[in-house]
Design a protein around this motif. Sequence first.
Motif, PDB file in Angstrom:
ATOM      1  N   PHE A  14      14.830 -20.993  48.257  1.00  0.00           N
ATOM      2  CA  PHE A  14      15.414 -22.241  48.715  1.00  0.00           C
ATOM      3  C   PHE A  14      16.944 -22.120  48.680  1.00  0.00           C
ATOM      4  O   PHE A  14      17.522 -21.168  49.168  1.00  0.00           O
ATOM      5  N   ASP A  15      17.597 -23.075  48.029  1.00  0.00           N
ATOM      6  CA  ASP A  15      19.050 -23.029  47.926  1.00  0.00           C
ATOM      7  C   ASP A  15      19.481 -22.750  46.486  1.00  0.00           C
ATOM      8  O   ASP A  15      20.615 -23.006  46.104  1.00  0.00           O
ATOM      9  N   GLY A  16      18.560 -22.245  45.689  1.00  0.00           N
ATOM     10  CA  GLY A  16      18.894 -21.999  44.283  1.00  0.00           C
ATOM     11  C   GLY A  16      18.343 -20.686  43.794  1.00  0.00           C
ATOM     12  O   GLY A  16      17.887 -19.856  44.568  1.00  0.00           O
ATOM     13  N   ARG A  17      18.400 -20.469  42.456  1.00  0.00           N
ATOM     14  CA  ARG A  17      17.931 -19.233  41.845  1.00  0.00           C
ATOM     15  C   ARG A  17      16.546 -19.455  41.245  1.00  0.00           C
ATOM     16  O   ARG A  17      16.157 -20.583  40.948  1.00  0.00           O
ATOM     17  N   ILE A  18      15.839 -18.376  41.010  1.00  0.00           N
ATOM     18  CA  ILE A  18      14.524 -18.518  40.387  1.00  0.00           C
ATOM     19  C   ILE A  18      14.645 -19.028  38.959  1.00  0.00           C
ATOM     20  O   ILE A  18      13.678 -19.527  38.397  1.00  0.00           O
ATOM     21  N   SER A  19      15.813 -18.883  38.350  1.00  0.00           N
ATOM     22  CA  SER A  19      15.994 -19.388  36.985  1.00  0.00           C
ATOM     23  C   SER A  19      16.070 -20.906  36.932  1.00  0.00           C
ATOM     24  O   SER A  19      16.035 -21.495  35.850  1.00  0.00           O
TER      25      SER A  19
ATOM     26  N   HIS B  97      11.924 -25.925  40.480  1.00  0.00           N
ATOM     27  CA  HIS B  97      10.980 -25.198  41.320  1.00  0.00           C
ATOM     28  C   HIS B  97       9.633 -24.866  40.683  1.00  0.00           C
ATOM     29  O   HIS B  97       8.797 -24.240  41.330  1.00  0.00           O
ATOM     30  N   LYS B  98       9.381 -25.253  39.441  1.00  0.00           N
ATOM     31  CA  LYS B  98       8.225 -24.725  38.715  1.00  0.00           C
ATOM     32  C   LYS B  98       6.876 -25.148  39.292  1.00  0.00           C
ATOM     33  O   LYS B  98       5.847 -24.612  38.891  1.00  0.00           O
ATOM     34  N   HIS B  99       6.852 -26.110  40.226  1.00  0.00           N
ATOM     35  CA  HIS B  99       5.604 -26.513  40.862  1.00  0.00           C
ATOM     36  C   HIS B  99       5.440 -25.922  42.259  1.00  0.00           C
ATOM     37  O   HIS B  99       4.446 -26.221  42.930  1.00  0.00           O
ATOM     38  N   LYS B 100       6.382 -25.108  42.711  1.00  0.00           N
ATOM     39  CA  LYS B 100       6.374 -24.640  44.093  1.00  0.00           C
ATOM     40  C   LYS B 100       5.847 -23.215  44.196  1.00  0.00           C
ATOM     41  O   LYS B 100       6.207 -22.339  43.419  1.00  0.00           O
ATOM     42  N   LYS B 101       4.995 -23.007  45.182  1.00  0.00           N
ATOM     43  CA  LYS B 101       4.374 -21.701  45.382  1.00  0.00           C
ATOM     44  C   LYS B 101       5.424 -20.610  45.583  1.00  0.00           C
ATOM     45  O   LYS B 101       5.276 -19.485  45.075  1.00  0.00           O
ATOM     46  N   GLU B 102       6.487 -20.929  46.315  1.00  0.00           N
ATOM     47  CA  GLU B 102       7.527 -19.934  46.586  1.00  0.00           C
ATOM     48  C   GLU B 102       8.195 -19.455  45.302  1.00  0.00           C
ATOM     49  O   GLU B 102       8.518 -18.280  45.155  1.00  0.00           O
ATOM     50  N   TRP B 103       8.389 -20.377  44.371  1.00  0.00           N
ATOM     51  CA  TRP B 103       9.006 -20.021  43.094  1.00  0.00           C
ATOM     52  C   TRP B 103       8.080 -19.113  42.290  1.00  0.00           C
ATOM     53  O   TRP B 103       8.501 -18.104  41.737  1.00  0.00           O
ATOM     54  N   LEU B 104       6.786 -19.468  42.235  1.00  0.00           N
ATOM     55  CA  LEU B 104       5.825 -18.643  41.512  1.00  0.00           C
ATOM     56  C   LEU B 104       5.752 -17.245  42.102  1.00  0.00           C
ATOM     57  O   LEU B 104       5.698 -16.247  41.372  1.00  0.00           O
ATOM     58  N   ALA B 105       5.783 -17.142  43.429  1.00  0.00           N
ATOM     59  CA  ALA B 105       5.731 -15.839  44.086  1.00  0.00           C
ATOM     60  C   ALA B 105       6.917 -14.974  43.684  1.00  0.00           C
ATOM     61  O   ALA B 105       6.774 -13.789  43.365  1.00  0.00           O
ATOM     62  N   ALA B 106       8.113 -15.564  43.697  1.00  0.00           N
ATOM     63  CA  ALA B 106       9.314 -14.811  43.353  1.00  0.00           C
ATOM     64  C   ALA B 106       9.297 -14.361  41.897  1.00  0.00           C
ATOM     65  O   ALA B 106       9.619 -13.214  41.577  1.00  0.00           O
ATOM     66  N   VAL B 107       8.886 -15.251  41.004  1.00  0.00           N
ATOM     67  CA  VAL B 107       8.876 -14.913  39.576  1.00  0.00           C
ATOM     68  C   VAL B 107       7.802 -13.883  39.259  1.00  0.00           C
ATOM     69  O   VAL B 107       8.013 -12.964  38.458  1.00  0.00           O
ATOM     70  N   GLU B 108       6.636 -14.023  39.868  1.00  0.00           N
ATOM     71  CA  GLU B 108       5.560 -13.055  39.621  1.00  0.00           C
ATOM     72  C   GLU B 108       6.003 -11.640  39.978  1.00  0.00           C
ATOM     73  O   GLU B 108       5.714 -10.678  39.260  1.00  0.00           O
TER      74      GLU B 108
ATOM     75  N   ASN C 224      -1.872 -21.173  34.305  1.00  0.00           N
ATOM     76  CA  ASN C 224      -1.904 -22.264  35.278  1.00  0.00           C
ATOM     77  C   ASN C 224      -2.164 -23.598  34.583  1.00  0.00           C
ATOM     78  O   ASN C 224      -3.162 -23.745  33.878  1.00  0.00           O
ATOM     79  N   ASN C 225      -1.244 -24.556  34.743  1.00  0.00           N
ATOM     80  CA  ASN C 225      -1.505 -25.903  34.240  1.00  0.00           C
ATOM     81  C   ASN C 225      -0.718 -26.923  35.053  1.00  0.00           C
ATOM     82  O   ASN C 225       0.202 -26.571  35.798  1.00  0.00           O
ATOM     83  N   GLN C 226      -1.076 -28.182  34.908  1.00  0.00           N
ATOM     84  CA  GLN C 226      -0.535 -29.227  35.758  1.00  0.00           C
ATOM     85  C   GLN C 226       0.940 -29.493  35.524  1.00  0.00           C
ATOM     86  O   GLN C 226       1.607 -30.137  36.335  1.00  0.00           O
ATOM     87  N   ASN C 227       1.498 -29.012  34.423  1.00  0.00           N
ATOM     88  CA  ASN C 227       2.917 -29.219  34.146  1.00  0.00           C
ATOM     89  C   ASN C 227       3.819 -28.207  34.836  1.00  0.00           C
ATOM     90  O   ASN C 227       5.041 -28.235  34.661  1.00  0.00           O
ATOM     91  N   GLY C 228       3.215 -27.320  35.607  1.00  0.00           N
ATOM     92  CA  GLY C 228       4.013 -26.308  36.301  1.00  0.00           C
ATOM     93  C   GLY C 228       3.857 -24.950  35.655  1.00  0.00           C
ATOM     94  O   GLY C 228       3.374 -24.815  34.528  1.00  0.00           O
ATOM     95  N   TRP C 229       4.301 -23.925  36.376  1.00  0.00           N
ATOM     96  CA  TRP C 229       4.157 -22.549  35.896  1.00  0.00           C
ATOM     97  C   TRP C 229       5.345 -22.208  34.993  1.00  0.00           C
ATOM     98  O   TRP C 229       6.373 -21.716  35.441  1.00  0.00           O
ATOM     99  N   GLU C 230       5.160 -22.460  33.690  1.00  0.00           N
ATOM    100  CA  GLU C 230       6.238 -22.260  32.719  1.00  0.00           C
ATOM    101  C   GLU C 230       5.959 -21.126  31.738  1.00  0.00           C
ATOM    102  O   GLU C 230       6.877 -20.613  31.110  1.00  0.00           O
ATOM    103  N   TYR C 231       4.680 -20.774  31.578  1.00  0.00           N
ATOM    104  CA  TYR C 231       4.316 -19.743  30.605  1.00  0.00           C
ATOM    105  C   TYR C 231       3.502 -18.645  31.281  1.00  0.00           C
ATOM    106  O   TYR C 231       2.702 -18.916  32.168  1.00  0.00           O
ATOM    107  N   TRP C 232       3.732 -17.436  30.817  1.00  0.00           N
ATOM    108  CA  TRP C 232       3.031 -16.276  31.367  1.00  0.00           C
ATOM    109  C   TRP C 232       2.200 -15.615  30.274  1.00  0.00           C
ATOM    110  O   TRP C 232       2.629 -15.519  29.119  1.00  0.00           O
TER     111      TRP C 232
END
Length: 403
Positions: free
Chosen positions: A213-218, A223-234, A254-262
């Motif tokens: 988007f217009d920001g960083r993956i950090s 962005h933690k709910h967006k597929k594009e962010w998860l793809a970049a971080v993965e 995977n949880n409803q609060n967003g992808w915060e833990y791996w």
Amino acid sequence: MVTKQYDWKNGAIIGPHSKIKLEIIREYIYEYVQVRCSLPQQEKFRLSFVDGFSGAGSYECGTLGSPLVTLQALKAVSAEVNLRRKIEGFRPISFEFYMYFNDGCPDAIHALKSRVEAFLREHKEEKGGAQFWVKYCEGDFGRNLPMIAQLISASKVRNTLFNLDQYGHASVSEQHLRTALSLTRSSEVFLTFSIASFLAFISPTRRQNKRIFDGRISDISLHKHKKEWLAAVELVVFEEFQALANFVSPFSINNQNGWEYWLVHFANSFRARQVYNDILHRKKNSQAHVGRSGLQMLRYNSVEDATLYLFDANSRRGARDELLVDIPKFLKDCTPEASLSVASFFDRTYNQTPAHSDDFNSALLKSPEIEVVTATGGRRRKPQMIRRTDTIRLTPQRSFHFG
């Protein structure tokens, strides 16, 4: 750095991601022991389990922590294995489990000792069960790892599992992981971490190269709910860890609060990754992957082409379709002979797929471009009969559309 210190003295609160992790580890341990104890002539099985951030053994709500979950799983599966062997007329297996519980909080270790000793007293009254040896280590995991490694080496135990559920990311270094994975012939690691903390410690250049988007993956809060962010971080997680083991699963919790833990699983055997993938499918929606669902899961032209894979029925249907195309292409591209043993094929492909083993085997037999041949030259007809010594090869007469 993002950290979270549990208040073990007054009762720690368990997070949703920890509940998911505990369920996966419980099931993996259960499956792990059954796979390792499948030979009729086997007489002994020994395992070391290292919990680097063990906690107090129980959370405020009463949910058991990883040390007690592991002890109970090992007790149950060893009893089940020997019951099955008795029914089948085989001798029982002698089980020996060496447990190493480490935590930096004295209150956590004190409480854990009480809970573990209660478990051991109850277990001791049940004669003929598995044997447990427990070692408690108080202090920083990295400083205590050389001592733990020395004890495991002295015990000559060949099978070792590490559970490293750290508070942030910096508590476990790359060197710690290398030590753990090289400790025994069969060492595996479960590594849990906060992605915000992880992104704070990797190279700024690498974060910059993975802008979305217009920001960083950090920018996790955005962005933690967006597929594009998860793809970049993965992709960053996989690139950061892939040199440490032959098989690295870069999937988020995977949880409803967003992808915060791996929760990342490291192993050097395709069989370990195979078991792990199958468990994720059994625990539908427990982890998430963005990319392809066949082979080469992180090679796609754009995020729009990638899918959100949640290890559920819909995901499996997509994987089966992709595997029918990917496997013949892989054979054609990877070897002049266009053939491989099943073991070699799995060894080359399992690090780059989220697929279930049943879908793999089914695709091998359903593809008109592929045939699976036994050691005596026969053709396999049933997926469940495929063996690692079989040969996968392209058929002599391939379809008109095969590239």
